[in-house]
Write an enzyme that holds these catalytic residues in place. Structure first.
Site, mmCIF file in Angstrom:
data_model
loop_
_atom_site.group_PDB
_atom_site.id
_atom_site.type_symbol
_atom_site.label_atom_id
_atom_site.label_comp_id
_atom_site.label_asym_id
_atom_site.label_seq_id
_atom_site.Cartn_x
_atom_site.Cartn_y
_atom_site.Cartn_z
ATOM 1 C CB VAL A 192 31.743 18.780 13.531
ATOM 2 C CG1 VAL A 192 32.781 18.930 12.402
ATOM 3 C CG2 VAL A 192 30.841 19.995 13.501
ATOM 4 C CG ASN A 218 23.594 27.937 10.440
ATOM 5 O OD1 ASN A 218 22.772 27.245 9.820
ATOM 6 N ND2 ASN A 218 23.444 28.239 11.716
ATOM 7 N N GLY A 230 26.934 24.632 3.877
ATOM 8 C CA GLY A 230 28.194 23.896 3.723
ATOM 9 C C GLY A 230 28.006 22.406 3.976
ATOM 10 C CD GLU A 281 9.970 20.554 2.515
ATOM 11 O OE1 GLU A 281 8.769 20.222 2.423
ATOM 12 O OE2 GLU A 281 10.356 21.637 2.969
HETATM 13 N N1 ACO Z 1 28.658 24.398 7.817
HETATM 14 C C1 ACO Z 1 29.630 23.938 6.990
HETATM 15 N N2 ACO Z 1 30.097 22.658 7.015
HETATM 16 C C2 ACO Z 1 29.540 21.837 7.921
HETATM 17 C C3 ACO Z 1 28.536 22.244 8.817
HETATM 18 C C4 ACO Z 1 28.093 23.575 8.743
HETATM 19 N N3 ACO Z 1 27.125 24.040 9.532
HETATM 20 N N4 ACO Z 1 28.199 21.190 9.602
HETATM 21 C C5 ACO Z 1 28.970 20.173 9.203
HETATM 22 N N5 ACO Z 1 29.778 20.569 8.201
HETATM 23 C C6 ACO Z 1 30.743 19.770 7.467
HETATM 24 C C7 ACO Z 1 31.694 19.044 8.374
HETATM 25 O O1 ACO Z 1 32.832 19.820 8.672
HETATM 26 C C8 ACO Z 1 32.048 17.811 7.578
HETATM 27 O O2 ACO Z 1 33.027 18.142 6.620
HETATM 28 P P1 ACO Z 1 34.170 17.065 6.223
HETATM 29 O O3 ACO Z 1 33.432 15.903 5.599
HETATM 30 O O4 ACO Z 1 35.030 17.806 5.280
HETATM 31 O O5 ACO Z 1 34.824 16.682 7.500
HETATM 32 C C9 ACO Z 1 30.737 17.534 6.818
HETATM 33 O O6 ACO Z 1 30.017 18.766 6.786
HETATM 34 C C10 ACO Z 1 29.882 16.483 7.502
HETATM 35 O O7 ACO Z 1 29.784 16.795 8.848
HETATM 36 P P2 ACO Z 1 29.053 15.862 9.912
HETATM 37 O O8 ACO Z 1 29.905 15.725 11.105
HETATM 38 O O9 ACO Z 1 28.589 14.612 9.258
HETATM 39 O O10 ACO Z 1 27.776 16.784 10.233
HETATM 40 P P3 ACO Z 1 27.007 16.908 11.637
HETATM 41 O O11 ACO Z 1 26.895 15.580 12.292
HETATM 42 O O12 ACO Z 1 27.563 18.010 12.427
HETATM 43 O O13 ACO Z 1 25.550 17.343 11.121
HETATM 44 C C11 ACO Z 1 24.211 19.326 10.929
HETATM 45 C C12 ACO Z 1 25.401 18.531 10.371
HETATM 46 C C13 ACO Z 1 22.944 18.494 10.824
HETATM 47 C C14 ACO Z 1 24.070 20.599 10.078
HETATM 48 C C15 ACO Z 1 24.514 19.659 12.414
HETATM 49 O O14 ACO Z 1 25.710 20.376 12.500
HETATM 50 C C16 ACO Z 1 23.415 20.450 13.086
HETATM 51 O O15 ACO Z 1 22.496 19.885 13.666
HETATM 52 N N6 ACO Z 1 23.517 21.796 13.067
HETATM 53 C C17 ACO Z 1 22.555 22.656 13.765
HETATM 54 C C18 ACO Z 1 21.150 22.549 13.171
HETATM 55 C C19 ACO Z 1 21.129 22.909 11.695
HETATM 56 O O16 ACO Z 1 21.686 23.928 11.268
HETATM 57 N N7 ACO Z 1 20.430 22.052 10.908
HETATM 58 C C20 ACO Z 1 20.206 22.273 9.485
HETATM 59 C C21 ACO Z 1 19.116 23.268 9.322
HETATM 60 S S1 ACO Z 1 18.436 23.260 7.703
HETATM 61 C C22 ACO Z 1 17.240 22.082 7.790
HETATM 62 O O17 ACO Z 1 16.919 21.578 8.826
HETATM 63 C C23 ACO Z 1 16.536 21.686 6.488
#
Ligand code: ACO
Length: 138
Positions: free
Chosen positions: A61, A92, A95, A49
């Protein structure tokens, strides 16, 4: 005094320790169903998990989330022998998980995972099958 970690790895001595531990838990935590204790201690899980997943705000991103997930998939498969991940994704973040090959459909049978992971409201359960051969990292 020493502290050790044991899992159900097929070693007889380790299984004896797990059974001893089960007896302690069953006696000291009488409200826990015994079958539940046994299941958590002894069953070998095929899935992991992802409970928490986050990248610092100023680094999001930029691809780090993808690289992190690729490392995790490779480690989970090659070191822990896992075949799947499950996660309760915040709305959120759905995606992001879709782009990491997670699906909204859960193909693992429910009795494999139900009761092992915590249910949450307002989140979506998603599944990822880890490819058995794919090289996820360079
Ligand atoms: N919604 C939709 N698409 C997204 C999101 C999002 N929130 N975040 C990243 N992506 C997309 C990117 O645009 C990218 O697309 P591409 O390959 O077409 O360019 C792809 O996903 C990969 O993006 P990365 O840059 O590798 O992702 P990042 O380093 O930003 O990590 C994460 C993603 C972990 C969600 C980060 O944005 C984050 O920490 N967000 C805030 C905390 C959060 O929401 N965590 C998840 C909660 S659920 C859980 O913990 C089980």
């Amino acid at each position: 005094l020493k502290f050790v970690c044991y899992s159900n790895d097929g070693v007889d001595d380790h299984m004896m320790c797990l059974i001893g531990l089960k007896n302690i838990f069953a006696r000291q935590l009488p409200n826990m169903p015994k079958e539940y204790i046994v299941r958590l201690l002894v069953d070998r899980q095929r899935f992991g998990e992802i409970a928490f997943c986050a990248i610092s705000a100023d680094e999001q991103v930029k691809g780090y989330g993808t690289r992190l997930m690729n490392h995790l998939k490779e480690h989970a498969r090659d070191v822990d022998g896992l075949t799947h991940f499950l996660t309760y994704a915040d709305n959120n973040a759905v995606g992001y998980f879709l782009k990491q090959s997670f699906t909204k459909e859960i193909y693992l049978e429910k009795d494999v995972w139900h009761g092992y992971i915590k249910d949450y409201d307002g989140v979506l359960l998603m599944e990822c099958r880890i490819d058995p051969k794919l090289k996820y990292t360079n």
